[in-house]
Design an enzyme around this catalytic site. Sequence first.
Site, PDB file in Angstrom:
ATOM      1  N   CYS A 145     -26.710  32.975  47.479  1.00 13.53           N
ATOM      2  CA  CYS A 145     -24.850  32.645  47.180  1.00 13.53           C
ATOM      3  C   CYS A 145     -24.731  32.886  45.511  1.00 13.53           C
ATOM      4  CB  CYS A 145     -25.274  30.968  47.535  1.00 13.53           C
ATOM      5  SG  CYS A 145     -24.772  30.887  49.684  1.00 13.53           S
TER       6      CYS A 145
ATOM      7  N   ARG B 280     -26.033  31.362  37.855  1.00 13.95           N
ATOM      8  CA  ARG B 280     -27.277  30.305  37.830  1.00 13.95           C
ATOM      9  C   ARG B 280     -28.096  30.088  37.711  1.00 13.95           C
ATOM     10  NH1 ARG B 280     -26.590  29.494  44.644  1.00 13.95           N
ATOM     11  NH2 ARG B 280     -27.920  28.115  44.019  1.00 13.95           N
TER      12      ARG B 280
ATOM     13  N   ASP C 130     -24.082  20.389  48.965  1.00 13.80           N
ATOM     14  CA  ASP C 130     -24.395  21.626  49.382  1.00 13.80           C
ATOM     15  C   ASP C 130     -23.519  20.864  51.190  1.00 13.80           C
ATOM     16  OD1 ASP C 130     -25.781  23.062  48.681  1.00 13.80           O
ATOM     17  OD2 ASP C 130     -28.449  22.988  49.407  1.00 13.80           O
TER      18      ASP C 130
ATOM     19  N   ARG D 185     -27.514  32.573  57.810  1.00 18.24           N
ATOM     20  CA  ARG D 185     -29.196  33.017  56.005  1.00 18.24           C
ATOM     21  C   ARG D 185     -29.685  31.179  56.563  1.00 18.24           C
ATOM     22  NH1 ARG D 185     -27.986  32.227  50.836  1.00 18.24           N
ATOM     23  NH2 ARG D 185     -29.571  31.466  50.680  1.00 18.24           N
TER      24      ARG D 185
HETATM   25  C1  UD1 Z   1     -31.045  24.331  45.589  1.00 19.06           C
HETATM   26  C2  UD1 Z   1     -30.733  24.284  46.801  1.00 19.06           C
HETATM   27  C3  UD1 Z   1     -29.422  24.767  46.552  1.00 19.06           C
HETATM   28  C4  UD1 Z   1     -28.814  23.040  46.196  1.00 19.06           C
HETATM   29  C5  UD1 Z   1     -29.298  22.785  44.295  1.00 19.06           C
HETATM   30  C6  UD1 Z   1     -28.923  22.042  44.144  1.00 19.06           C
HETATM   31  C7  UD1 Z   1     -32.808  25.361  47.513  1.00 19.06           C
HETATM   32  C8  UD1 Z   1     -33.584  26.550  47.684  1.00 19.06           C
HETATM   33  N1  UD1 Z   1     -31.603  25.197  46.979  1.00 19.06           N
HETATM   34  O1  UD1 Z   1     -30.851  25.291  44.353  1.00 19.06           O
HETATM   35  O2  UD1 Z   1     -29.331  24.906  48.004  1.00 19.06           O
HETATM   36  O3  UD1 Z   1     -27.112  23.691  45.928  1.00 19.06           O
HETATM   37  O4  UD1 Z   1     -30.821  22.892  44.574  1.00 19.06           O
HETATM   38  O5  UD1 Z   1     -28.870  20.733  45.160  1.00 19.06           O
HETATM   39  O6  UD1 Z   1     -33.399  24.594  47.201  1.00 19.06           O
HETATM   40  N2  UD1 Z   1     -29.653  25.280  36.135  1.00 19.06           N
HETATM   41  C9  UD1 Z   1     -29.806  25.256  34.813  1.00 19.06           C
HETATM   42  N3  UD1 Z   1     -30.905  25.627  34.553  1.00 19.06           N
HETATM   43  C10 UD1 Z   1     -32.317  26.174  35.453  1.00 19.06           C
HETATM   44  C11 UD1 Z   1     -31.912  25.856  37.070  1.00 19.06           C
HETATM   45  C12 UD1 Z   1     -30.698  25.420  36.686  1.00 19.06           C
HETATM   46  O7  UD1 Z   1     -29.544  24.839  34.219  1.00 19.06           O
HETATM   47  O8  UD1 Z   1     -33.626  26.967  35.208  1.00 19.06           O
HETATM   48  C13 UD1 Z   1     -28.823  24.391  37.115  1.00 19.06           C
HETATM   49  C14 UD1 Z   1     -27.997  24.874  37.790  1.00 19.06           C
HETATM   50  O9  UD1 Z   1     -26.854  26.342  37.266  1.00 19.06           O
HETATM   51  C15 UD1 Z   1     -27.342  23.893  38.153  1.00 19.06           C
HETATM   52  C16 UD1 Z   1     -27.808  23.125  37.910  1.00 19.06           C
HETATM   53  O10 UD1 Z   1     -28.838  22.945  37.063  1.00 19.06           O
HETATM   54  O11 UD1 Z   1     -25.996  23.644  37.617  1.00 19.06           O
HETATM   55  C17 UD1 Z   1     -29.025  22.859  39.928  1.00 19.06           C
HETATM   56  O12 UD1 Z   1     -29.477  23.777  40.017  1.00 19.06           O
HETATM   57  P1  UD1 Z   1     -30.751  23.786  40.726  1.00 19.06           P
HETATM   58  O13 UD1 Z   1     -31.398  22.110  41.285  1.00 19.06           O
HETATM   59  O14 UD1 Z   1     -31.671  24.191  39.992  1.00 19.06           O
HETATM   60  O15 UD1 Z   1     -30.441  24.606  42.230  1.00 19.06           O
HETATM   61  P2  UD1 Z   1     -31.531  25.471  42.464  1.00 19.06           P
HETATM   62  O16 UD1 Z   1     -32.778  25.574  42.761  1.00 19.06           O
HETATM   63  O17 UD1 Z   1     -30.929  26.766  41.847  1.00 19.06           O
END
Ligand code: UD1
Length: 434
Positions: free
Chosen positions: A129, A134, A317, A409
């Site tokens: 998505c 991201r 979500d 999905r």
């Molecule tokens: C997971 C979920 C997604 C949900 C999100 C937040 C899965 C497969 N997906 O996504 O559905 O919307 O958690 O609850 O479980 N960030 C950084 N650097 C990083 C990682 C994250 O800056 O290395 C930031 C992201 O841009 C975002 C925030 O941290 O603003 C949270 O992201 P994250 O919790 O990592 O989301 P996902 O694991 O991708």
Amino acid sequence: MYYTVEKGVRKQMEHLVITGQKQLSGEVFISGAKNAVVAIIPAAIMAKGKCVIENLPYIEDVRSLVDTLTNIGAVCEFTGDNSLIIDSSNIEKYCATYESVKKIRASYYLMGAFLGRFKKAEVAMPGGCNFGTRPIDQHLRGFKALGAEYTIQHGVVKLSAEKLTGSHIYLDMPSVGATINIMLAASMAEGVTLIENAAKEPHIVDTANFLNMLGAKIKGAGTDVIKITGVSELHGAEYMIIPDQIEAGTYMIAAAMAGGDVTVRNIIPKHMDPLSAKLQEIGCMLYEGDDSIRVVSTGNLLPTTVKTMAYPGFPTDLQPQMTALLCAANGTSILTENVWENRFQYINELKRLGGNITVEGRVAVVEGVRQLMGAEVNATDLRAGAALVIAGLAAKGTTTIGNVKYIDRGYEKIEHKLRAIGADVKRVGEKNIG
Ligand code: UD1
């Protein structure tokens, strides 16, 4: 609308057709959690032995991951009763190409799993998505702290380590993906890893429980400090996935929207607390059972404010679905998106259905309208698609939703589950029409 042309033949793409304003009543059985299973399937790569995963949701993300595991030599078998057997004993590859990962964001978990098992990984940058940048910098920082070097070339992340060594990692933000990915690799590192400022979502606890069943030593999952004592080998196990908090929330919001009386079953009510509190605040009645919540709504809804936050805050979500619901409230609601920088693309689609919403940065102001009206719309991502379904259930007339592939999905048999509680929803398409 919704046509593609292949070899001169016009094909009608799949879409959902909803005739709105049907009151919902009855029971919905919630499937296993998408965000848990997309971590648990890659985790099974690290096990030498058979893993049996039960309460498996039959969703596209699962099929994509199973294809990826099959491509690298794992033996995978769907047994037909919502369970999947994965035997990764004989895999030798540690690569996943763009072709196999482009549809699914959580393919980043292949990095942690390959790294744990082989001390090497080559995984194309994830798809999935699109709601703004991201980044995966926290994942990579964690791998580096465990002793891995990495390069990113031509869209592929290459990681390698002589050996992985436990480390102390403080995350810049409680990232779900980074927490799980580091947990995966650290399970097979030498020594102890501490993840601080860890994310606490239910699927983190579920993945840790699965890894522990395989022989890992993880403590503290569900709190903001997780301690992982590395082990040299993981074995097979049987495991039952937790219920999907977001699928459950989507049906609870649908019930609230459609003036219904719906019981969502096979859930963990505690996981629903942030949503349950909001639904009660806006005028729904909720009745909690051991593994169910009954939502009764007159359809007469009050406005509210919602701020998305990491668990146990209100889940991002469920933000699009909540926006759809608040379009039908009597007054002005304010939603603030604190997790993702750009998660309001779907709002233009809600406006086609008559939603009165203005967006300023991370804040959406929703003026309730008397009546949403059916229209042709497109899902822009998974939860955006769910929001359009919810709006369509309350809209007058017919709503046609394209890009159903996004909805598939993460939602198993959405039209069947909705029809079982009285909605008028049909899936139409992929047929040749000349
Ligand atoms: C997971 C979920 C997604 C949900 C999100 C937040 C899965 C497969 N997906 O996504 O559905 O919307 O958690 O609850 O479980 N960030 C950084 N650097 C990083 C990682 C994250 O800056 O290395 C930031 C992201 O841009 C975002 C925030 O941290 O603003 C949270 O992201 P994250 O919790 O990592 O989301 P996902 O694991 O991708």
